[in-house]
Design an enzyme around this catalytic site. Structure first.
Site, mmCIF file in Angstrom:
data_model
loop_
_atom_site.group_PDB
_atom_site.id
_atom_site.type_symbol
_atom_site.label_atom_id
_atom_site.label_comp_id
_atom_site.label_asym_id
_atom_site.label_seq_id
_atom_site.Cartn_x
_atom_site.Cartn_y
_atom_site.Cartn_z
ATOM 1 C CG HIS A 1 -0.337 0.024 2.524
ATOM 2 N ND1 HIS A 1 0.245 -1.069 3.096
ATOM 3 C CD2 HIS A 1 -0.187 1.036 3.415
ATOM 4 C CE1 HIS A 1 0.721 -0.742 4.295
ATOM 5 N NE2 HIS A 1 0.476 0.525 4.513
ATOM 6 C CG HIS B 1 0.454 4.252 5.003
ATOM 7 N ND1 HIS B 1 -0.311 3.510 5.851
ATOM 8 C CD2 HIS B 1 -0.228 5.401 4.776
ATOM 9 C CE1 HIS B 1 -1.419 4.194 6.152
ATOM 10 N NE2 HIS B 1 -1.387 5.327 5.499
ATOM 11 C CG HIS C 1 -3.595 -0.305 6.360
ATOM 12 N ND1 HIS C 1 -3.673 -0.067 7.708
ATOM 13 C CD2 HIS C 1 -2.554 0.407 5.900
ATOM 14 C CE1 HIS C 1 -2.698 0.769 8.039
ATOM 15 N NE2 HIS C 1 -2.010 1.068 6.968
ATOM 16 C CG ASP D 1 0.545 -1.967 7.615
ATOM 17 O OD1 ASP D 1 1.325 -2.931 7.814
ATOM 18 O OD2 ASP D 1 0.868 -0.785 7.772
ATOM 19 C CD GLU E 1 -0.832 -4.888 10.594
ATOM 20 O OE1 GLU E 1 -0.147 -4.243 11.407
ATOM 21 O OE2 GLU E 1 -1.956 -4.543 10.220
ATOM 22 C CG HIS F 1 4.381 -3.373 10.247
ATOM 23 N ND1 HIS F 1 3.472 -2.756 11.064
ATOM 24 C CD2 HIS F 1 4.685 -2.491 9.290
ATOM 25 C CE1 HIS F 1 3.230 -1.535 10.607
ATOM 26 N NE2 HIS F 1 3.957 -1.355 9.536
#
Lengths: 658, 603
Positions: free
Chosen positions: B68, B70, B157, B178, B203, B431
């Site tokens: 993703h 982030h 997420h 995530d 995660e 994570h």
């Protein structure tokens, strides 16, 4: 493997494939051309239509003036329009496991199948196909329910009477199976059975076969399907396009290596070039507007209309049409325009790139923002007060039998300033216009059908090389009106297998292999031996487990140690003991090497005698004969078990075991 | 034995710079390529020299997959692909592909333009890097090459977040990125099918937390905001531009509408409008409810939320400000925080996780006095020397600090739920913080009886797999077997099937021995044995044979015994013949003949 063909319409197919104990329906097309036999459903009372004379046979014996009306020499049924459904008697439709939908035009018969046949399976479709299909169904239901007609004509369907009617009613087929439109409740229930899939997603059906949709390039979310097991592959090609319009390009390479390719949904206008038609569409539109007339475009609410609007977006300024209002009228107009903007994943590369900016992928967003294009749910309400002429109206239904288009036909039909431009290829424009005759309005026929033409499809088939092709019979001969055009048919080697409504085809398939999985424990215990360079064999003794159509091989469990018994059990009381059978043997025993081996094992008194097929070895001390031949060895040895075993093992050294 | 190896280069017992290497079936895959928010030095990026000391990464990696947008999952991507060097395929979903370059550019601007760092990737490098990206659709099986296939699942997420299933032959790994197992106001819940991977890499940010219901958290949040506004305070909500921000905006928007509140809500940075536009265009990635109603009402068009201007921070009266970034480590949120920190009427609500080393992390841990880097002053001493002084100033934190876990990570319950969904053979945690992981690891091993690993950065976990061998069985052999035993084998009486496995090039075929001979073009070699037995019997040869026949018939029940017209008796496939000795007609010679394949049964 069998194919049951439930529809005779080549672009609105409905076939059922039986493959490896699964029953798969391929598309669920609804033949709507039947509605052309009916009178239009006007939104507001039409004095013209209500004054049409009833039909009485020439000799006056048959009087159906309540049911049938005459208009400009043609006879129409005065009743709620009815559709021609897929055949329902050919096989028990409740046995269908899954239905695969290839595009939103090919799913319109879904409620008839899922709601009234005892169907308990799953329908697979992509998200745009489901969403836009729902809109089209909703629109259809809305068109019908808005103008309820109490009368339901049935007398004309009587075989004896239908025979006496003038054409084309006389020649209409299966009229008894024609059905009225479904309700919204049935649509919702049918669509609740849809399971969404994405392109190239692999879906397992009962562990027996795997299905996978591929992009077909024809419309938003349109797909072809691969139905395969580990060793057999069927491709189902329906409504595909190689032109660059808005959808994701067609995935051709995944169709390779098919055993059977079922080909449907080729262009209905093999001689009309879509680009040329688009040009003609624009120029006729501009001409009419400049002359102060209105333009009516009967169309579906999704599909080609997106391309038409995009084309107009570029054309409006250059043609000085900046002030002309464009109206899109449909109960689902807003939804269709909105939905088109949110399917980035399903669009062609150019449009995807726009979404990354982020900008709406279709320029009609800008047309709406700048008020050039306005959309309304129907002619009632806001539209009637905001409507300005001359204008361009996009509205349905393209059959001209129901929907808002009926109103515009009544409104504009009498003036030669106005133009109707047909862009949808599904209906013959002459038949569509028949109940409106005599007509002063100009008619332009620019059918835009982006589906594969014969030239493209032959090239495609050459590329993907299926072993067999199955197609509607219409594709195996030139169209009736152009019987000399041998380029307008499929010519293949071997020739395609044609089907028509109610055909049952045995597909030429021989399944020879199936996939099994050897569990690691067993795999480790196998002893391969090389038979020839690059080829090894191993004998396998295993227990087969089959569950959910998946087969696994396990090691043979060790029998529990037999309880010590004093009495000798008699064999006949025991079930046959599981013993690994001896392998088959192959090869030959070379004489010299064999003699040497015998020598090594202390057998030296050997008399060798040559025979026609080999040699006889006489082991004099042991009084034993060994007959060595190319394809056999015979050991003649009297009651001497140890010797026999030794000789056997010595012979086996020279042979391969399978 | 085949093995799968997993080595985290980042996110091993840590949160930040996620980057995990997986070797499976001879393929090497990099999962995520993130940066660490807590560092400004080399530790910011994963240590790619682990892969190779010199040269480019292209030949060492088969593909890179980004879960993703982030930055702790994609922040090092341009550095990896353009500065270290990687030209292979990079996979990410459409929304990630759309949003990721914007965040990267933002990140680059802050680092290079504001902090003045050099030796950093450029705008052009971001563009070149994005050209290597191949978009992924949900559930689509993407064939990276002939053997390696990947499939993305919805992770819930942030917009476009995906979990990914990586498969080579019959071995597979799932990487969650995530994820969030409870649907929120704008996204749906993560979902995966029962794919039974060899390893599930998950995660574990909230490994030890079991959060109360979403509704309670939302109510708490609204109550706190409302109270603060009522007493005339200012509320700062540090967020990342995309993700939680939209969820909280929807929440506040509906609350303001319902309560008829007048206090202004602002959203900092120009990204917001753009961000909302992405949400509009990728509405298919949001939750069911938003998707269903988007034609009538688009949830991402806000009435009460307006764009923020720097000068507004000094306006009197209550207000709510969403400002980026989310961990108070730089930028506008930090500036506003400094302005408002001294007043106890004000409040800061941290709606997400804060990485160690950030101001967000410090204040959440109760630190009330912060040392801040003030404005740097540069003093020229001579033509050759310049000195930079950093003024360290102390900041007293008087405002209320609240933490509301809105960041959409799975909590312990969610992680267990995902394990139940996917049924992995092994579990690997990344994570998260080591202590928390340890706790979760114990719980997983206890509840599911599977191995759970938690490698540190640079540490390799090796899992031995035991794949079945796929083989093509001749349908004749299979059908014969199935017809004999029926579809359900009787567990008490296992029946053995025999065949020959032919291994040729890459194909494995299992056929009957007879067919194997035929396919290989081999002749069968018959091995026969004959044994003479003498016995005394006064009858004629045919009578003797008949007596033997009747005797065998009575003794060997359950066997096929035939008396053939050519003067032989056959017991199954054993041939018995009788002849009399030339010298003595009473001495009969029995010829017993059988082939090698006959299995003797002891009697």
């Amino acid at each position: 493997m069998k194919l049951y063909c439930l529809s005779g319409h080549p672009t609105l197919p409905c076939n059922v494939l039986k493959f490896k104990s699964t029953t798969i329906m391929l598309d669920c097309g609804l033949d709507t051309t039947s509605v052309l036999n009916f009178l239009p459903l006007p939104l507001v009372h039409s004095p013209r239509l209500s004054k049409l004379p009833g039909w009485v046979s020439k000799d006056g014996t048959i009087n159906l003036e309540k049911e049938l009306k005459e208009c400009a020499g043609r006879v129409f049924v005065d009743s709620q329009p009815e559709f021609c459904l897929p055949e329902r008697e050919l096989l028990d439709l409740s046995t269908i496991d899954v239905i695969l939908i290839s595009n939103y035009h090919c799913m319109m018969a879904l409620p008839y199948i899922t709601e009234h046949t005892g169907f308990t399976g799953t329908v697979y479709a992509t998200e745009p196909t489901l969403q836009i299909g729902r809109l089209l169904m909703e629109e259809l239901v809305n068109f019908m329910e808005r103008v309820p007609k109490a009368q339901s004509a049935t007398c004309w369907k009587n075989k004896e009477i239908q025979r006496m009617l003038p054409g084309p009613l006389k020649d209409a087929v299966e009229v008894w199976t024609w059905k009225r439109c479904y309700s919204m409740q049935e649509v919702n229930s049918a669509l609740s059975k849809v399971q969404l899939v994405g392109y190239s997603q692999k879906v397992e059906l009962f562990g027996a076969v795997q299905i996978s949709p591929l992009s077909s390039g024809y419309s938003l979310g349109s797909s072809n399907w691969i139905i395969q097991s580990h060793h057999e592959k069927v491709s189902y090609v329906s409504g595909s396009s190689l032109l660059t319009t808005h959808p994701q390009p067609m995935d051709q390479s995944s169709l390779k290596n098919s055993d059977v390719l079922i080909l449907t949904g080729l262009t209905q206008m093999p001689t009309a070039n879509p680009d040329g038609m688009l040009g003609e569409f624009c120029s006729n539109l501009a001409m009419t507007i400049r002359a102060g007339g209105n333009v009516l475009v009967p169309c579906y609410s999704s599909g080609v209309i997106y391309d038409l609007l995009e084309c107009l977006y570029q054309f409006i300024e250059s043609a000085n049409l900046g002030t002309t209002p464009f109206y899109f009228i449909s109960p689902v107009a807003n939804s269709s325009l909105e939905f088109s903007q949110i399917f980035a994943e399903w669009l062609c590369h150019n449009k995807q790139t726009k979404v990354y900016l982020p900008e709406p992928p279709f320029p009609h967003a800008e047309l709406i923002q700048t008020n050039k294009l306005k959309h309304y749910p129907s002619i009632h309400g806001d539209f009637s007060s905001e409507f300005r002429q001359p204008c361009v109206v996009f509205t349905g239904h393209p059959s001209l039998r129901f929907g808002d288009v009926v109103h515009f036909m009544e409104l504009w039909g009498k003036s030669s300033l106005n133009t109707i431009i047909f862009t949808e290829p599904d209906f013959s424009y002459l038949d569509a216009l028949a109940p409106y005759q005599p007509l002063a309005m100009k008619c332009v026929y620019c059918p835009i059908d982006t589906r594969l033409n014969f030239h493209q499809v032959s090239k495609l088939l050459k590329e993907v090389q299926p072993l067999h092709v199955v197609c509607p019979e219409q594709y195996t001969q030139p169209p009736l009106s152009q019987s000399h055009r041998s380029d307008l048919m499929l010519e293949l080697q071997p020739p395609p297998m044609p089907y028509r409504r109610c055909s049952v085809l045995n597909l030429p398939f021989r399944r020879r292999y199936e996939r099994v999985y050897i569990l690691p424990e067993l795999a480790n215990s196998l002893v391969p031996s090389e038979i020839k360079p690059g080829t090894s064999v191993a004998t396998v003794s295993a227990v087969l487990h089959s569950k959910d159509n998946k087969h696994t091989l396990q090691s043979v469990p060790k029998p529990p140690p037999a309880p010590p018994t004093k009495k000798r059990k008699r064999v006949i009381e025991e079930p046959p003991v599981v013993l690994a059978p001896k392998p088959l043997l192959s090869g030959a025993v070379p004489l010299e090497a064999f003699l040497a081996t015998l020598q090594k094992h202390g057998i030296s008194e050997v008399k060798v005698e040559e025979t026609a097929d080999g040699h006889i070895l006489h082991l004099q001390a042991e009084d034993t004969l060994i007959q060595l031949e190319e394809d056999g060895t015979h050991i003649v040895c009297d009651n001497n078990e140890p010797l026999r075993t030794t000789l056997r093992d010595l012979v086996l050294r020279f042979l391969q075991k399978l | 034995m085949p093995e799968i190896k997993v080595t985290p280069l980042g996110a091993g017992q840590d949160v930040g710079r996620s980057c995990i290497l997986v070797s499976i079936g001879g393929k090497n895959i990099m999962l995520d390529c993130g940066m660490h928010m807590g560092y400004n030095d080399d530790r910011r990026f994963p240590d790619f020299s682990y892969i190779t000391q010199n040269g480019r990464l292209t030949e060492f990696l088969d593909c890179v997959i980004i879960s993703h947008f982030h930055l702790d999952h994609c922040g090092a991507l341009p550095y990896m692909s353009e500065m270290v060097g990687y030209d292979g395929p990079i996979y990410m979903t459409h929304p990630t592909k759309a949003i990721c370059p914007i965040l990267l550019e933002d990140f680059r601007k802050i680092t290079v333009d504001k902090k003045g760092e050099t030796n950093f990737f450029t705008s052009q490098m971001i563009k070149d890097c994005m050209k290597k990206v191949i978009p992924l659709n949900l559930h689509q099986t993407v064939q990276v090459d002939d053997e390696l296939e990947i499939k993305a699942y919805y992770a819930g997420h942030v917009l476009g977040a995906a979990m990914v299933h990586i498969k080579v032959g019959s071995e597979s790994v799932v990487y969650t990125g995530d994820y969030n197992m409870t649907p929120d106001r704008h996204l749906g819940a993560a979902w995966i099918d029962k794919c039974r991977p060899d390893i599930l890499i998950s995660e574990s940010t909230y490994a030890t937390t079991i959060r109360d219901s979403k509704r309670c958290r939302e109510r708490d949040f609204l109550k706190k905001v409302h109270e603060s506004i009522e007493r005339g305070g200012k509320v700062l909500i540090p967020v990342f531009a995309l993700g939680r921000a939209q969820e909280l905006c929807i929440l506040l928007e509906t609350f303001w509408e319902r309560m008829n509140l007048k206090a202004p809500i602002y959203f900092s940075t120009g990204l917001t409008e753009k961000a909302n536009h992405y949400y509009k265009l990728f509405i298919t990635w949001t939750n069911q409810k938003i998707r269903k109603t988007f034609v009538q009402r688009n949830m991402f068009e806000f009435k009460h939320i307006k764009a923020f201007d720097r000068s507004y921070a000094d306006n009197p009266g209550p207000m709510v400000v969403f400002a980026t970034p989310g961990m108070l480590h730089a930028g506008q949120s930090l500036q506003i925080f400094k302005k408002w920190a001294g007043n106890e009427k004000n409040m800061v609500i941290m709606p997400g996780y804060c990485v160690q080393g950030t101001i967000g992390h410090k204040i959440l841990n109760g630190q009330r006095k912060l040392e801040m880097e003030g404005r740097a002053t540069v003093r020229k001493l001579s033509f050759t020397f310049t000195l930079t002084f950093f003024l360290l100033c102390n900041l007293d934190v008087k405002l209320q600090v609240e933490y509301m876990s809105f960041s959409a990570h799975a909590d312990a319950k969610g992680i267990m739920q995902l394990i139940r969904m996917a049924e992995p053979r092994n579990m690997l945690l990344v994570h998260g913080e080591a202590v928390k992981m340890e706790f979760l690891k114990g719980k997983i091993e206890q509840e599911f009886s599977i191995n759970c690993y938690m490698p540190a950065n640079g540490e390799t976990t090796t899992v031995t797999t035991n794949p079945s061998v796929p083989v093509d069985i001749s349908l004749n052999l299979l059908k014969r077997e199935m017809a004999l035993g029926g579809p359900l084998p009787d567990p008490k009486k296992p029946r053995t099937m025999h065949g020959t496995l032919i291994m040729k090039e890459n194909s494995l075929k299992l056929v009957s021995s007879e067919q194997a001979l035929k396919e290989l073009g081999l002749n069968e070699h018959q091995l026969r044995f004959t044994c003479r037995v003498q016995l005394q019997d006064p009858h004629s040869d045919p009578d003797t044979l008949h007596r033997i026949y009747t005797h065998l018939k009575s003794v060997l029940k359950g066997y096929t015994i035939q008396h053939l017209p050519d003067g032989t008796v056959m017991v199954e496939s054993i041939v018995i013949k009788v002849s009399s000795s030339a010298e003595d007609p009473n001495t009969k010679v029995l010829l017993l003949s059988w082939s090698y394949q006959v299995t003797f049964l002891r009697c």
